[in-house]
Write a protein that holds these residues in place. Structure first.
Motif, PDB file in Angstrom:
ATOM      1  N   LEU A 113       1.221  -1.212  -0.059  1.00  0.00           N
ATOM      2  CA  LEU A 113       0.033  -0.249  -0.166  1.00  0.00           C
ATOM      3  C   LEU A 113       0.866   1.132  -0.169  1.00  0.00           C
ATOM      4  O   LEU A 113       0.166   1.815  -0.436  1.00  0.00           O
ATOM      5  N   MET A 114       2.097   1.658   0.768  1.00  0.00           N
ATOM      6  CA  MET A 114       3.310   2.649   0.485  1.00  0.00           C
ATOM      7  C   MET A 114       3.703   2.704  -0.494  1.00  0.00           C
ATOM      8  O   MET A 114       3.636   3.731  -1.117  1.00  0.00           O
ATOM      9  N   THR A 115       3.689   1.666  -1.318  1.00  0.00           N
ATOM     10  CA  THR A 115       4.193   1.566  -2.811  1.00  0.00           C
ATOM     11  C   THR A 115       3.772   2.231  -3.800  1.00  0.00           C
ATOM     12  O   THR A 115       4.482   3.111  -4.221  1.00  0.00           O
ATOM     13  N   SER A 116       2.563   2.117  -3.178  1.00  0.00           N
ATOM     14  CA  SER A 116       1.390   2.619  -4.362  1.00  0.00           C
ATOM     15  C   SER A 116       1.260   3.944  -4.613  1.00  0.00           C
ATOM     16  O   SER A 116       0.685   4.888  -5.288  1.00  0.00           O
ATOM     17  N   GLY A 117       1.688   4.290  -3.606  1.00  0.00           N
ATOM     18  CA  GLY A 117       1.443   6.006  -3.373  1.00  0.00           C
ATOM     19  C   GLY A 117       0.205   6.803  -3.246  1.00  0.00           C
ATOM     20  O   GLY A 117      -0.277   7.880  -2.335  1.00  0.00           O
ATOM     21  N   ILE A 118      -1.085   5.844  -2.101  1.00  0.00           N
ATOM     22  CA  ILE A 118      -2.056   5.874  -1.685  1.00  0.00           C
ATOM     23  C   ILE A 118      -2.007   6.612  -0.338  1.00  0.00           C
ATOM     24  O   ILE A 118      -1.712   5.200   0.286  1.00  0.00           O
TER      25      ILE A 118
END
Length: 315
Positions: free
Chosen positions: A77-82
């Motif tokens: 989730l962090m990697t997605s930038g959300i």
């Protein structure tokens, strides 16, 4: 009985909307307290490494903190930038899954179509996260070439490698600036820069960044002109990016063909439903029709996944 079901649906919808709004408001109300707690937590840290920082970076107070999620889920989730905590994302996922189904059931009555709507909404949320994550990682890797140019020029100007990374975080846009700012914060609180960059390379699945980190680690142990080493690595990364572009161009037809093949049955089904609704009614009202509808959806997904694996060239 029908009135009772409608009242229950209205109550459920109201509860879901209330919690969704409360989540947004609580994020603003608790922002300052979260920052204060985060600062206290960081100032008490004696030993820190990049992997642990990335693991704990989403920890903190949340109104939905009772929801348990895995560390891998948080990292993705962090990697997605959300900009949502993992617990808040789970609540959002539940809302997006149930709310359209409840609204449809309230208007048309509960049927097999309600389950289809819930299934589509359920899978659309993780698909959205996966797409955002993939795009963000690709953009990060493409920005590395510009970052290396800034780092090389900064090193020639007399800056240290850490200060050169700080310049990149200031000059380039997200996502690379956001990720490198996190690395600089970790280093300021005592982390080893090699460990932080290695954790970032694993998080962003960036072989290019891992290559840069290895080159810097070797130079710090054996000596040499780091600016020249960075220039050589930059040339290698440019060649890799060019090769990736060629591979994507060669596989674009296969990817587009898979999408079109997957959409043809859906488009035909919707068109027939509009032209002659009674013709498609058997697929939603009879057990044999529901069985074949589910079977066709499963085979459709399998075919799409097979085509995606064929055209997904690893490089």
């Amino acid at each position: 009985m029908g009135l009772i079901i409608k009242l229950l649906l209205i109550g459920a919808i109201g509860t879901i909307v209330y919690y969704l709004v409360f989540t947004i408001l609580s994020g603003d109300l608790l922002a300052s307290s979260r920052v204060n707690r985060r600062v206290k937590h960081l100032t008490k840290m004696n030993e820190i490494n990049g992997a642990n920082v990335n693991k704990n970076s989403q920890h903190g107070s949340s109104v939905f903190s009772f929801i348990v999620v895995s560390d891998k889920f948080k990292r993705n989730l962090m990697t997605s930038g959300i900009k949502l905590k993992a617990e808040e994302y789970v609540v959002f996922w539940i809302v997006v899954t149930l709310l359209p189904m409840m609204l449809y059931s309230l208007i048309k009555g509960f049927s097999f179509m309600s389950l289809i709507i819930a299934g589509i909404c359920f899978f659309s949320v993780p698909a959205w996260v996966k797409t955002a994550r993939k795009k963000r990682m690709q953009k990060f890797n493409y920005q590395l070439n510009d970052a290396l140019l800034i780092i090389s020029n900064s090193l020639r100007s007399g800056f240290t490698f850490r200060h050169a990374i700080a310049r990149v975080a200031e000059d380039l846009p997200d996502p690379i600036s956001e990720e490198l700012r996190r690395v600089i914060r970790e280093v300021n609180y005592g982390a080893n820069i090699e460990d932080s960059l290695r954790a970032l390379a694993e998080k962003m699945q960036s072989k290019e960044l891992a290559m840069i980190n290895s080159a810097v680690a070797i130079q710090q142990r054996s000596g040499g002109n780091l600016a020249e080493i960075i220039d050589k690595v930059s040339e290698t990364i440019s060649d890799r990016i060019e090769m990736k572009g060629k591979i994507r161009a060669l596989t674009a037809q296969g990817r587009m063909g898979g999408i079109i093949i997957a959409l043809i049955p859906v488009v035909i089904g919707l068109a027939v439903s509009v032209i002659n609704p009674g013709y498609m009614k058997i697929f939603f009202e009879s057990p044999i029709g529901i069985f074949f509808l589910i079977l066709s959806i499963i085979w459709e997904l399998i075919g799409f996944l097979v085509i995606s694996k064929i055209v997904d060239v690893k490089y």
